[in-house]
Design a protein around this motif. Structure first.
Motif, PDB file in Angstrom:
ATOM      1  N   ILE A  59       0.851  -1.192   0.000  1.00  0.00           N
ATOM      2  CA  ILE A  59       0.000   0.000   0.000  1.00  0.00           C
ATOM      3  C   ILE A  59       0.885   1.240   0.000  1.00  0.00           C
ATOM      4  O   ILE A  59       1.875   1.308   0.728  1.00  0.00           O
ATOM      5  N   VAL A  60       0.503   2.210  -0.809  1.00  0.00           N
ATOM      6  CA  VAL A  60       1.158   3.519  -0.776  1.00  0.00           C
ATOM      7  C   VAL A  60       0.110   4.569  -0.451  1.00  0.00           C
ATOM      8  O   VAL A  60      -0.955   4.618  -1.083  1.00  0.00           O
ATOM      9  N   ILE A  61       0.410   5.393   0.538  1.00  0.00           N
ATOM     10  CA  ILE A  61      -0.469   6.505   0.905  1.00  0.00           C
ATOM     11  C   ILE A  61       0.217   7.800   0.483  1.00  0.00           C
ATOM     12  O   ILE A  61       1.363   8.053   0.862  1.00  0.00           O
ATOM     13  N   VAL A  62      -0.484   8.597  -0.289  1.00  0.00           N
ATOM     14  CA  VAL A  62       0.058   9.858  -0.777  1.00  0.00           C
ATOM     15  C   VAL A  62      -0.590  10.991   0.018  1.00  0.00           C
ATOM     16  O   VAL A  62      -1.775  11.252  -0.094  1.00  0.00           O
ATOM     17  N   GLY A  63       0.214  11.644   0.852  1.00  0.00           N
ATOM     18  CA  GLY A  63      -0.301  12.708   1.711  1.00  0.00           C
ATOM     19  C   GLY A  63      -0.525  12.214   3.124  1.00  0.00           C
ATOM     20  O   GLY A  63      -1.427  11.398   3.360  1.00  0.00           O
ATOM     21  N   LEU A  64       0.297  12.688   4.060  1.00  0.00           N
ATOM     22  CA  LEU A  64       0.213  12.207   5.447  1.00  0.00           C
ATOM     23  C   LEU A  64      -0.364  13.275   6.373  1.00  0.00           C
ATOM     24  O   LEU A  64       0.178  13.525   7.434  1.00  0.00           O
ATOM     25  N   GLY A  65      -1.436  13.893   5.942  1.00  0.00           N
ATOM     26  CA  GLY A  65      -2.124  14.832   6.813  1.00  0.00           C
ATOM     27  C   GLY A  65      -3.107  14.107   7.711  1.00  0.00           C
ATOM     28  O   GLY A  65      -2.919  12.925   8.042  1.00  0.00           O
ATOM     29  N   LEU A  66      -4.171  14.783   8.088  1.00  0.00           N
ATOM     30  CA  LEU A  66      -5.170  14.199   8.974  1.00  0.00           C
ATOM     31  C   LEU A  66      -5.748  12.900   8.411  1.00  0.00           C
ATOM     32  O   LEU A  66      -5.750  11.868   9.086  1.00  0.00           O
ATOM     33  N   ILE A  67      -6.212  12.944   7.166  1.00  0.00           N
ATOM     34  CA  ILE A  67      -6.868  11.771   6.596  1.00  0.00           C
ATOM     35  C   ILE A  67      -5.854  10.708   6.195  1.00  0.00           C
ATOM     36  O   ILE A  67      -6.011   9.524   6.515  1.00  0.00           O
ATOM     37  N   GLY A  68      -4.800  11.098   5.481  1.00  0.00           N
ATOM     38  CA  GLY A  68      -3.785  10.129   5.083  1.00  0.00           C
ATOM     39  C   GLY A  68      -3.136   9.448   6.273  1.00  0.00           C
ATOM     40  O   GLY A  68      -2.902   8.232   6.265  1.00  0.00           O
ATOM     41  N   GLY A  69      -2.847  10.227   7.308  1.00  0.00           N
ATOM     42  CA  GLY A  69      -2.271   9.658   8.519  1.00  0.00           C
ATOM     43  C   GLY A  69      -3.221   8.703   9.211  1.00  0.00           C
ATOM     44  O   GLY A  69      -2.813   7.652   9.730  1.00  0.00           O
ATOM     45  N   SER A  70      -4.508   9.036   9.204  1.00  0.00           N
ATOM     46  CA  SER A  70      -5.516   8.161   9.816  1.00  0.00           C
ATOM     47  C   SER A  70      -5.643   6.846   9.039  1.00  0.00           C
ATOM     48  O   SER A  70      -5.811   5.775   9.626  1.00  0.00           O
ATOM     49  N   TYR A  71      -5.574   6.926   7.702  1.00  0.00           N
ATOM     50  CA  TYR A  71      -5.551   5.703   6.889  1.00  0.00           C
ATOM     51  C   TYR A  71      -4.368   4.827   7.285  1.00  0.00           C
ATOM     52  O   TYR A  71      -4.506   3.608   7.458  1.00  0.00           O
ATOM     53  N   ALA A  72      -3.195   5.442   7.400  1.00  0.00           N
ATOM     54  CA  ALA A  72      -2.000   4.672   7.747  1.00  0.00           C
ATOM     55  C   ALA A  72      -2.183   3.962   9.086  1.00  0.00           C
ATOM     56  O   ALA A  72      -1.837   2.778   9.227  1.00  0.00           O
ATOM     57  N   MET A  73      -2.724   4.662  10.064  1.00  0.00           N
ATOM     58  CA  MET A  73      -2.931   4.079  11.387  1.00  0.00           C
ATOM     59  C   MET A  73      -3.926   2.926  11.345  1.00  0.00           C
ATOM     60  O   MET A  73      -3.704   1.869  11.954  1.00  0.00           O
ATOM     61  N   ALA A  74      -5.035   3.135  10.622  1.00  0.00           N
ATOM     62  CA  ALA A  74      -6.069   2.100  10.563  1.00  0.00           C
ATOM     63  C   ALA A  74      -5.606   0.894   9.747  1.00  0.00           C
ATOM     64  O   ALA A  74      -5.841  -0.260  10.132  1.00  0.00           O
ATOM     65  N   LEU A  75      -4.947   1.145   8.619  1.00  0.00           N
ATOM     66  CA  LEU A  75      -4.522   0.046   7.752  1.00  0.00           C
ATOM     67  C   LEU A  75      -3.363  -0.746   8.334  1.00  0.00           C
ATOM     68  O   LEU A  75      -3.223  -1.945   8.069  1.00  0.00           O
ATOM     69  N   LYS A  76      -2.534  -0.100   9.141  1.00  0.00           N
ATOM     70  CA  LYS A  76      -1.408  -0.794   9.759  1.00  0.00           C
ATOM     71  C   LYS A  76      -1.893  -1.961  10.611  1.00  0.00           C
ATOM     72  O   LYS A  76      -1.250  -3.018  10.688  1.00  0.00           O
ATOM     73  N   GLU A  77      -3.049  -1.796  11.223  1.00  0.00           N
ATOM     74  CA  GLU A  77      -3.595  -2.846  12.077  1.00  0.00           C
ATOM     75  C   GLU A  77      -4.101  -4.046  11.275  1.00  0.00           C
ATOM     76  O   GLU A  77      -4.346  -5.111  11.835  1.00  0.00           O
ATOM     77  N   LEU A  78      -4.275  -3.868   9.960  1.00  0.00           N
ATOM     78  CA  LEU A  78      -4.722  -4.964   9.108  1.00  0.00           C
ATOM     79  C   LEU A  78      -3.560  -5.804   8.597  1.00  0.00           C
ATOM     80  O   LEU A  78      -3.761  -6.755   7.851  1.00  0.00           O
ATOM     81  N   LYS A  79      -2.343  -5.409   8.991  1.00  0.00           N
ATOM     82  CA  LYS A  79      -1.109  -6.149   8.695  1.00  0.00           C
ATOM     83  C   LYS A  79      -0.882  -6.364   7.186  1.00  0.00           C
ATOM     84  O   LYS A  79      -0.718  -7.506   6.728  1.00  0.00           O
ATOM     85  N   PRO A  80      -0.877  -5.286   6.419  1.00  0.00           N
ATOM     86  CA  PRO A  80      -0.519  -5.432   5.000  1.00  0.00           C
ATOM     87  C   PRO A  80       0.964  -5.788   4.857  1.00  0.00           C
ATOM     88  O   PRO A  80       1.730  -5.662   5.812  1.00  0.00           O
ATOM     89  N   ARG A  81       1.356  -6.194   3.680  1.00  0.00           N
ATOM     90  CA  ARG A  81       2.750  -6.536   3.442  1.00  0.00           C
ATOM     91  C   ARG A  81       3.657  -5.341   3.725  1.00  0.00           C
ATOM     92  O   ARG A  81       4.705  -5.474   4.348  1.00  0.00           O
ATOM     93  N   GLN A  82       3.211  -4.158   3.270  1.00  0.00           N
ATOM     94  CA  GLN A  82       4.020  -2.959   3.463  1.00  0.00           C
ATOM     95  C   GLN A  82       3.161  -1.720   3.254  1.00  0.00           C
ATOM     96  O   GLN A  82       2.295  -1.697   2.396  1.00  0.00           O
ATOM     97  N   ILE A  83       3.395  -0.707   4.084  1.00  0.00           N
ATOM     98  CA  ILE A  83       2.779   0.604   3.873  1.00  0.00           C
ATOM     99  C   ILE A  83       3.884   1.626   3.667  1.00  0.00           C
ATOM    100  O   ILE A  83       4.742   1.814   4.533  1.00  0.00           O
ATOM    101  N   CYS A  84       3.886   2.256   2.512  1.00  0.00           N
ATOM    102  CA  CYS A  84       4.822   3.336   2.214  1.00  0.00           C
ATOM    103  C   CYS A  84       4.035   4.639   2.090  1.00  0.00           C
ATOM    104  O   CYS A  84       2.839   4.628   1.794  1.00  0.00           O
ATOM    105  N   ALA A  85       4.717   5.744   2.321  1.00  0.00           N
ATOM    106  CA  ALA A  85       4.054   7.033   2.237  1.00  0.00           C
ATOM    107  C   ALA A  85       4.874   8.012   1.423  1.00  0.00           C
ATOM    108  O   ALA A  85       6.107   7.985   1.442  1.00  0.00           O
ATOM    109  N   ILE A  86       4.158   8.886   0.723  1.00  0.00           N
ATOM    110  CA  ILE A  86       4.777   9.961  -0.044  1.00  0.00           C
ATOM    111  C   ILE A  86       4.213  11.280   0.480  1.00  0.00           C
ATOM    112  O   ILE A  86       2.999  11.459   0.561  1.00  0.00           O
ATOM    113  N   ASP A  87       5.109  12.174   0.841  1.00  0.00           N
ATOM    114  CA  ASP A  87       4.677  13.489   1.336  1.00  0.00           C
ATOM    115  C   ASP A  87       5.838  14.463   1.180  1.00  0.00           C
ATOM    116  O   ASP A  87       7.006  14.075   1.372  1.00  0.00           O
ATOM    117  N   MET A  88       5.532  15.699   0.874  1.00  0.00           N
ATOM    118  CA  MET A  88       6.577  16.705   0.722  1.00  0.00           C
ATOM    119  C   MET A  88       7.119  17.179   2.067  1.00  0.00           C
ATOM    120  O   MET A  88       8.176  17.790   2.144  1.00  0.00           O
TER     121      MET A  88
END
Length: 284
Positions: A10-39
């Motif tokens: 999984i790649v999340i683009v934008g780690l603001g309020l919503i993107g960060g919340s996705y990362a937190m929620a999806l991390k608990e689902l144990k995907p193979r990998q979560i990467c993020a792109i943000d300036m």
């Protein structure tokens, strides 16, 4: 995409309020990998520190080439630009979704240039907070929230089901599918208009030390007036036709109450209040 629980990249683009919340929620689902792109390098550092992503980068082309699912948590126009700028960096079978509060222009534009085999599925989590940034993110933001999907004819059924499963797995209670046009019309009433009203209420009077004279009703009515001005200006402009129509309906409704108050028509006020109360009870 072959779905096997959430064992994919999984790649999340934008780690603001919503993107960060996705990362937190999806991390608990144990995907193979979560990467993020943000300036914002600091946001990436913080996300790595708290363990909600495995890798972070300002550019992320290598991340995109490995991504099975890309979640874009940017403003509408930035979302379109990101997909267009990176369409050559995506896997042929990638599933892409967004989080924008406007859909008609987004879905149509992206599908006009997205290569065959790649699926863009419009998504809108009905969740948020007045504050912004990763510091305000939480996996609980999706708990019992509504989630809207705006699929297109080109989307594969299994990919739509993947987004539905993701939303429910993050805690969303209701997942609804609409056309982009239906989404924008409904959201102009349920989301955009309340922000217009809250802002207007705050700007309609300048009572000195007003905070000394307010209670719960004023706080509730103006909660969303603490607004991300850049984002909401863009949303209002992109949904102007539907939003103006809802504002005009609201103006007629408030005129009816004003008329009843001026004429001291208590029975009409009672009827208006009862009608609103009944609708509110049915809604919740």
């Amino acid at each position: 995409m072959d779905e096997c629980d959430f064992d994919f990249n999984i790649v999340i683009v934008g780690l603001g309020l919503i993107g960060g919340s996705y990362a937190m929620a999806l991390k608990e689902l144990k995907p193979r990998q979560i990467c993020a792109i943000d300036m914002d390098e600091r946001a990436l550092e913080q996300a790595l520190e708290i363990g909600i992503i495995d890798k972070g980068c300002k550019n992320g082309k290598s991340f995109l080439k490995e991504a099975d699912l890309i979640i874009i948590a940017l403003y509408p126009e930035e979302t379109v630009k990101f997909v267009n700028d990176n369409k050559q960096n995506f896997k042929k079978s990638v599933v892409i979704t967004d989080t924008c509060g406007i859909k008609s222009g987004i879905v149509e534009k992206i599908n006009s240039f997205l290569p065959e085999g790649m699926d863009f599925i419009g998504g809108h989590p009905m969740a948020g907070r007045e504050s912004k940034g990763l510091k305000s993110a939480s996996k609980d933001i999706f708990q019992d929230a509504n989630y809207i999907i705006t699929p297109a004819e080109r989307n594969k059924r299994e990919n739509i089901e993947l987004i539905e499963k993701m939303a429910r797995s993050m805690g969303c209670k209701n997942v609804v599918s609409l056309t982009p046009e239906e989404h924008d019309k409904i959201i102009s009433y349920t989301s955009h208009l309340p922000h217009v009203i809250a802002v207007s209420l705050m700007n309609s009077n300048m009572i000195e030390n007003v905070g000394l004279f307010i209670a719960g009703s004023f706080k509730d009515a103006t909660r969303v007036a603490n607004i991300n001005s850049t984002l909401w200006s863009e949303l209002f402009a992109l949904n102007s036709e539907s939003l103006v129509a809802e504002i005009e309906k609201f103006e007629e409704s408030i005129k009816e109450i004003k008329k009843a108050i001026k004429s001291e028509d208590k029975q009409n006020l009672i009827n208006i209040f009862k009608n609103a109360s009944e609708k509110r009870r049915k809604m919740v």
